[in-house]
Scaffold this active site. Structure first.
Site, short mmCIF file in Angstrom:
data_model
loop_
_atom_site.label_atom_id
_atom_site.label_comp_id
_atom_site.label_asym_id
_atom_site.label_seq_id
_atom_site.Cartn_x
_atom_site.Cartn_y
_atom_site.Cartn_z
N LYS A 22 -12.08 -13.94 6.79
CA LYS A 22 -10.68 -13.62 6.48
C LYS A 22 -10.46 -12.12 6.56
O LYS A 22 -9.54 -11.65 7.22
CB LYS A 22 -10.33 -14.12 5.07
CG LYS A 22 -9.04 -13.50 4.52
CD LYS A 22 -8.70 -14.02 3.14
CE LYS A 22 -9.30 -13.28 1.98
NZ LYS A 22 -8.59 -12.04 1.59
N ASN A 23 -11.30 -11.36 5.86
CA ASN A 23 -11.04 -9.93 5.74
C ASN A 23 -11.35 -9.13 7.00
O ASN A 23 -10.97 -7.97 7.11
CB ASN A 23 -11.77 -9.35 4.53
CG ASN A 23 -11.12 -9.81 3.23
OD1 ASN A 23 -10.02 -10.37 3.25
ND2 ASN A 23 -11.81 -9.61 2.11
N CYS A 116 -0.84 -6.18 -8.17
CA CYS A 116 -1.61 -7.35 -7.76
C CYS A 116 -2.32 -7.86 -9.01
O CYS A 116 -2.61 -7.08 -9.92
CB CYS A 116 -2.60 -6.91 -6.70
SG CYS A 116 -3.81 -8.13 -6.23
N ARG A 121 -4.00 -1.44 -7.30
CA ARG A 121 -4.20 -1.35 -5.86
C ARG A 121 -3.16 -0.46 -5.15
O ARG A 121 -2.39 -0.93 -4.31
CB ARG A 121 -4.25 -2.74 -5.24
CG ARG A 121 -5.32 -3.60 -5.88
CD ARG A 121 -5.41 -4.96 -5.28
NE ARG A 121 -6.05 -4.98 -3.98
CZ ARG A 121 -6.26 -6.09 -3.28
NH1 ARG A 121 -5.87 -7.24 -3.74
NH2 ARG A 121 -6.85 -6.03 -2.11
N ASP A 304 -16.01 -9.11 -4.46
CA ASP A 304 -15.54 -10.44 -4.07
C ASP A 304 -16.54 -11.55 -4.39
O ASP A 304 -16.25 -12.73 -4.19
CB ASP A 304 -15.19 -10.47 -2.57
CG ASP A 304 -13.94 -9.66 -2.26
OD1 ASP A 304 -13.19 -9.33 -3.20
OD2 ASP A 304 -13.71 -9.36 -1.07
N ARG A 396 -5.70 -19.32 0.33
CA ARG A 396 -5.53 -18.01 0.99
C ARG A 396 -6.81 -17.62 1.72
O ARG A 396 -6.75 -16.90 2.71
CB ARG A 396 -5.25 -16.91 -0.04
CG ARG A 396 -3.95 -17.03 -0.71
CD ARG A 396 -3.73 -15.83 -1.56
NE ARG A 396 -3.61 -14.65 -0.73
CZ ARG A 396 -3.06 -13.51 -1.12
NH1 ARG A 396 -2.59 -13.43 -2.34
NH2 ARG A 396 -2.99 -12.49 -0.31
N1 EPU Z 1 -7.63 2.38 -3.83
C1 EPU Z 1 -6.90 3.47 -4.20
N2 EPU Z 1 -6.02 4.01 -3.29
C2 EPU Z 1 -5.87 3.48 -2.05
C3 EPU Z 1 -6.63 2.36 -1.66
C4 EPU Z 1 -7.52 1.83 -2.58
O1 EPU Z 1 -7.00 3.97 -5.31
O2 EPU Z 1 -5.06 4.02 -1.28
C5 EPU Z 1 -8.59 1.80 -4.79
C6 EPU Z 1 -8.23 0.35 -5.17
O3 EPU Z 1 -7.26 0.29 -6.18
C7 EPU Z 1 -9.58 -0.20 -5.59
C8 EPU Z 1 -10.56 0.53 -4.67
O4 EPU Z 1 -9.85 1.68 -4.18
O5 EPU Z 1 -9.84 0.17 -6.91
C9 EPU Z 1 -11.04 -0.28 -3.48
O6 EPU Z 1 -9.93 -0.86 -2.80
P1 EPU Z 1 -9.94 -1.16 -1.25
O7 EPU Z 1 -8.87 -0.36 -0.61
O8 EPU Z 1 -11.33 -1.00 -0.74
O9 EPU Z 1 -9.55 -2.69 -1.22
P2 EPU Z 1 -8.58 -3.41 -0.19
O10 EPU Z 1 -8.78 -2.85 1.16
O11 EPU Z 1 -7.22 -3.47 -0.75
C10 EPU Z 1 -10.32 -5.22 0.54
C11 EPU Z 1 -10.38 -6.70 0.57
C12 EPU Z 1 -10.50 -7.25 -0.84
C13 EPU Z 1 -11.78 -6.67 -1.46
C14 EPU Z 1 -11.73 -5.13 -1.42
C15 EPU Z 1 -12.99 -4.48 -1.93
C16 EPU Z 1 -9.07 -7.24 2.54
C17 EPU Z 1 -7.83 -7.83 3.09
N3 EPU Z 1 -9.17 -7.23 1.20
O12 EPU Z 1 -9.17 -4.88 -0.22
O13 EPU Z 1 -10.63 -8.65 -0.73
O14 EPU Z 1 -11.90 -7.10 -2.79
O15 EPU Z 1 -11.51 -4.70 -0.06
O16 EPU Z 1 -14.09 -4.90 -1.23
O17 EPU Z 1 -9.96 -6.82 3.25
C18 EPU Z 1 -10.50 -10.89 -1.42
O18 EPU Z 1 -10.80 -11.23 -0.27
O19 EPU Z 1 -10.48 -11.70 -2.39
C19 EPU Z 1 -10.13 -9.50 -1.68
C20 EPU Z 1 -9.44 -9.13 -2.75
#
Ligand code: EPU
Length: 417
Positions: A22-23, A116, A121, A304, A396
């Site tokens: 998915k991701n 969220c 996030r 995850d 999802r």
């Molecule tokens: N963060 C910030 N600022 C930003 C972006 C992120 O502070 O601009 C913080 C977030 O709040 C969090 C940390 O950085 O505390 C990591 O967030 P990240 O951006 O890495 O997460 P994401 O890209 O929003 C993806 C996966 C998530 C998974 C996380 C961490 C996708 C679509 N989603 O989310 O997947 O938990 O990386 O590995 O790739 C899931 O599949 O259940 C899921 C939530």
């Protein structure tokens, strides 16, 4: 609304194949808008988040046709540069279209995702990166409006390693003029999969999978065919399903090296894991040992998999500490696990899990995607019947999970409420 009914206590046996990630698929779908043309993406999982991504791309002008796990995307007529609140609120990853639209059309208007269930996030790191590339960013009426005549390569140092932020800027910088350096980048395998796709499209990206990524901008990218990598979190969830039921299963279409942190912890807990002949065989022990985990960015223990590992520790011998360092509110499964008779105490970002002799089936509610998976796992191991409601969260991110588990001998059915 559907619900799942599980009669627990069956040891899982047999073979299961892992679906596409998915991701990885989500940013790969978004990357198609960087070039006008016909793409064929294979090994696409059948999921609600994929449907939402398809709707986002269609709203931008793409034409999409699905046939089983192959999706054909024609981005020739992507002329709309706006992604609405309705779509972004349904799935946060929709925000990734912002940079690619900006790179290709010079402007974009994309709804800001709200909060969220698992944490605030924010997307400040995405926006900081786009600004560094020369974008003018305004926040108005809940939307991010971005404009740029010509994006220019820049050095971007992330405050935190962000998966989405790294993917977003890698895609955008692929069409910027000059060289971009992403420092303190996230290193997840899904980022490598996206970089491989972008490089096939003609991008010049080096270092994906490390915390320093170098992107030399090119003028144009082209449409290609691409196969999505296997879903490491689905694979990890099956591994725990085998372990928690004391089962013995073979998992195919998975890359075990993507799950090193989980594998070490499961082996420490007494689970046997053998990678041989194209399968990963997972055998649950008679008695599980309690093991502490701390979630970290890759290659650390994946957030995850935290909820699923916690379900496993509920039945271990002794106490374990589960620390969640990525998201500030990712313990919602705890109050539901308590309904199975688990013994868990939360203190800030840590939970202490004291293993119990048995779990007993109960009616529970899914609260987010991975929390739902942990409830299924608890239900598979529990005595008696478990009923899980609100499983739209599960749809999802897990393709036909109840069918795959039933084929392994679990007594699990989906019924309409
Ligand atoms: N963060 C910030 N600022 C930003 C972006 C992120 O502070 O601009 C913080 C977030 O709040 C969090 C940390 O950085 O505390 C990591 O967030 P990240 O951006 O890495 O997460 P994401 O890209 O929003 C993806 C996966 C998530 C998974 C996380 C961490 C996708 C679509 N989603 O989310 O997947 O938990 O990386 O590995 O790739 C899931 O599949 O259940 C899921 C939530």
């Amino acid at each position: 609304m559907d619900k799942l009914i599980i009669n627990g206590g069956k040891k899982l046996k047999g073979e299961v194949s892992v679906s596409g990630s998915k991701n990885a698929a989500l940013p790969i779908f978004v990357a198609t808008i960087l070039a006008g043309g016909k793409f064929e993406i294979s090994n696409v999982p059948f999921l609600r988040d994929i449907n939402t991504t398809i709707k986002v791309l269609e709203s931008l002008g793409a034409t999409i046709e699905g046939n089983g796990n192959i999706v054909k995307i024609d981005t020739t007529n992507v002329n709309n540069v706006e992604a609405t609140y309705d779509l972004v609120k349904t799935m946060r990853a929709s925000v990734l279209v912002l940079g690619p639209l900006l790179a290709r059309h010079g402007r974009a208007r994309v709804s800001l995702p709200g909060g969220c269930a698992i944490g605030a996030r924010p997307i400040d790191q995405h926006l900081k990166g786009l600004k560094a590339l020369g974008a003018e960013i305004r926040l108005e009426h809940g939307y991010v409006e971005a404009t740029a005549k010509q994006l220019k390569g820049a050095r971007i140092n992330f405050d935190v390693p962000t998966v989405g932020g790294t993917e977003h800027l890698m895609m955008t910088a692929a069409l910027a003029k000059g060289v971009t350096l992403l420092e303190n980048a996230a290193r997840e395998p899904e980022i490598v999969d996206l970089a491989n796709m972008l490089n096939l499209m003609g991008a010049k990206i080096e270092g994906a999978g490390t915390d320093n990524i170098r992107i030399e901008g090119v003028e144009k990218l082209s449409a290609i065919d691409y196969r999505v990598m296997p879903d490491r979190i689905e694979a990890g969830t099956f591994m725990i399903a085998a372990a928690i039921t004391g089962g013995d299963i073979k998992i195919s279409n998975m890359q075990l090296e993507h799950l090193d942190a989980l594998v070490f912890k499961m082996q420490d807990a007494g689970v046997e894991i053998i990678n041989k002949d194209g399968f990963v065989r997972v055998k649950g022990p008679k008695k599980l040992k309690s093991i502490n985990i701390k979630t970290r960015p890759y290659p650390g223990f994946p957030t995850d998999m935290q909820a699923q590992f916690m379900a496993l520790m509920c039945l271990a011998d002794g106490a374990s500490v589960v620390a969640e360092n990525i998201f500030e509110n990712r313990f919602m499964h705890v109050s539901e696990l308590l309904r199975f008779g688990a013994d868990i105490m939360i203190d800030g970002r840590s939970a202490t899990v004291k293993g119990v002799k048995k779990l007993s089936g109960a009616p529970v509610m899914a609260t987010d995607l991975r929390a739902s998976a942990s409830l299924i796992l608890a239900g598979l191991a529990a005595e008696g019947t478990t009923e899980i409601t609100r499983i739209y969260h599960l749809d999802r991110g897990y393709e036909s999970i109840e069918k795959k588990l039933a084929a392994l001998g679990a007594d699990i059915v989906r019924v309409k409420e």
